[in-house]
Scaffold this motif. Structure first.
Motif, PDB file in Angstrom:
ATOM      1  N   ARG A   1      14.636  -3.028  -3.422  1.00  0.00           N
ATOM      2  CA  ARG A   1      14.778  -3.051  -1.967  1.00  0.00           C
ATOM      3  C   ARG A   1      13.495  -3.543  -1.289  1.00  0.00           C
ATOM      4  O   ARG A   1      13.554  -4.264  -0.290  1.00  0.00           O
ATOM      5  N   LEU A   2      12.348  -3.159  -1.830  1.00  0.00           N
ATOM      6  CA  LEU A   2      11.088  -3.659  -1.276  1.00  0.00           C
ATOM      7  C   LEU A   2      10.953  -5.173  -1.467  1.00  0.00           C
ATOM      8  O   LEU A   2      10.487  -5.885  -0.577  1.00  0.00           O
ATOM      9  N   LEU A   3      11.378  -5.656  -2.629  1.00  0.00           N
ATOM     10  CA  LEU A   3      11.338  -7.100  -2.872  1.00  0.00           C
ATOM     11  C   LEU A   3      12.261  -7.838  -1.909  1.00  0.00           C
ATOM     12  O   LEU A   3      11.897  -8.885  -1.361  1.00  0.00           O
ATOM     13  N   ALA A   4      13.456  -7.290  -1.694  1.00  0.00           N
ATOM     14  CA  ALA A   4      14.407  -7.925  -0.769  1.00  0.00           C
ATOM     15  C   ALA A   4      13.834  -7.971   0.637  1.00  0.00           C
ATOM     16  O   ALA A   4      13.867  -9.020   1.303  1.00  0.00           O
ATOM     17  N   SER A   5      13.270  -6.860   1.081  1.00  0.00           N
ATOM     18  CA  SER A   5      12.700  -6.853   2.431  1.00  0.00           C
ATOM     19  C   SER A   5      11.453  -7.736   2.500  1.00  0.00           C
ATOM     20  O   SER A   5      11.172  -8.356   3.519  1.00  0.00           O
ATOM     21  N   GLY A   6      10.705  -7.841   1.405  1.00  0.00           N
ATOM     22  CA  GLY A   6       9.546  -8.722   1.366  1.00  0.00           C
ATOM     23  C   GLY A   6       9.937 -10.189   1.506  1.00  0.00           C
ATOM     24  O   GLY A   6       9.246 -10.968   2.173  1.00  0.00           O
ATOM     25  N   LEU A   7      11.038 -10.583   0.887  1.00  0.00           N
ATOM     26  CA  LEU A   7      11.514 -11.961   1.022  1.00  0.00           C
ATOM     27  C   LEU A   7      11.930 -12.264   2.458  1.00  0.00           C
ATOM     28  O   LEU A   7      11.674 -13.351   2.968  1.00  0.00           O
TER      29      LEU A   7
ATOM     30  N   LYS B   1       0.852  -1.202   0.000  1.00  0.00           N
ATOM     31  CA  LYS B   1       0.000   0.000   0.000  1.00  0.00           C
ATOM     32  C   LYS B   1       0.877   1.237   0.000  1.00  0.00           C
ATOM     33  O   LYS B   1       1.894   1.302   0.677  1.00  0.00           O
ATOM     34  N   GLY B   2       0.453   2.216  -0.771  1.00  0.00           N
ATOM     35  CA  GLY B   2       1.193   3.468  -0.867  1.00  0.00           C
ATOM     36  C   GLY B   2       2.288   3.429  -1.923  1.00  0.00           C
ATOM     37  O   GLY B   2       3.007   4.399  -2.121  1.00  0.00           O
ATOM     38  N   ARG B   3       2.436   2.298  -2.600  1.00  0.00           N
ATOM     39  CA  ARG B   3       3.449   2.148  -3.650  1.00  0.00           C
ATOM     40  C   ARG B   3       2.768   1.798  -4.963  1.00  0.00           C
ATOM     41  O   ARG B   3       1.763   1.082  -4.985  1.00  0.00           O
ATOM     42  N   GLN B   4       3.342   2.308  -6.025  1.00  0.00           N
ATOM     43  CA  GLN B   4       2.791   1.995  -7.338  1.00  0.00           C
ATOM     44  C   GLN B   4       3.410   0.732  -7.917  1.00  0.00           C
ATOM     45  O   GLN B   4       2.785   0.038  -8.700  1.00  0.00           O
ATOM     46  N   ARG B   5       4.669   0.466  -7.553  1.00  0.00           N
ATOM     47  CA  ARG B   5       5.354  -0.716  -8.073  1.00  0.00           C
ATOM     48  C   ARG B   5       6.374  -1.205  -7.068  1.00  0.00           C
ATOM     49  O   ARG B   5       6.716  -0.501  -6.121  1.00  0.00           O
ATOM     50  N   TRP B   6       6.874  -2.399  -7.300  1.00  0.00           N
ATOM     51  CA  TRP B   6       7.907  -2.970  -6.445  1.00  0.00           C
ATOM     52  C   TRP B   6       9.259  -2.352  -6.774  1.00  0.00           C
ATOM     53  O   TRP B   6       9.575  -2.135  -7.937  1.00  0.00           O
ATOM     54  N   THR B   7      10.036  -2.084  -5.770  1.00  0.00           N
ATOM     55  CA  THR B   7      11.437  -1.722  -5.973  1.00  0.00           C
ATOM     56  C   THR B   7      12.275  -2.933  -5.568  1.00  0.00           C
ATOM     57  O   THR B   7      11.784  -3.849  -4.894  1.00  0.00           O
TER      58      THR B   7
END
Length: 152
Positions: free
Chosen positions: A120-126, A112-118
């Motif tokens: 760094r977001l993918l890394a933290s999501g994993l 939420k609040g993001r238009q796409r994955w970055t």
């Protein structure tokens, strides 16, 4: 000062080094090491140069010349010419199953609040999903590049 590691090449070794140089198909580092050994050879008329002279002539440092001499004296011609093989391959952070989780995460809706994955977001999501303990964004980038996936 007396050199600790003298280079004494046989005629066969000299011939193989000259062939290696004339072919010019080896790595630049290997060719430089071959030139060092030829210049350092004490059994030949033009050989037996000082380390400083060899370094200046071939545009390498004196310690490089010393290391090549030492490896030749201790381990032989092949060891002096070619780099040591890696003992262990680097450990892969993402195997096939973890890559599949990464791709699934990439294809899902961004936070939420993001238009796409970055990256760094993918890394933290994993890490948040406990797929991996730690991972850098660069590893995520390389994996997505390898799998021809895009973020957008």
């Amino acid at each position: 000062m007396q050199k600790q590691h003298l280079v004494s090449l046989t005629e066969e070794q000299r011939a193989s080094l000259k062939t290696l140089l004339s072919d010019g198909q080896a790595a630049a580092r290997t060719l430089t090491r071959a030139r060092i050994l030829l210049k350092a050879d004490t059994t030949h008329d033009a050989g037996g140069c000082a380390d400083r002279e060899i370094g200046q002539a071939l545009e390498v440092s004196r310690p490089t010349v010393e290391r090549v001499r030492k490896r030749f004296a201790q381990e032989g011609l092949a060891a002096a010419l070619y780099p040591r093989p890696r003992l262990t391959a680097p450990q892969r952070r993402l195997d096939g199953e973890k890559e599949a989780h990464l791709i699934a995460l990439t294809c899902s809706a961004p936070p939420k609040g993001r238009q796409r994955w970055t990256l760094r977001l993918l890394a933290s999501g994993l890490v948040e999903r406990e797929i991996v303990d730690t991972i850098s964004h660069e590893t995520v980038r390389q994996t997505l590049k390898k799998t021809n996936s895009s973020l957008g």
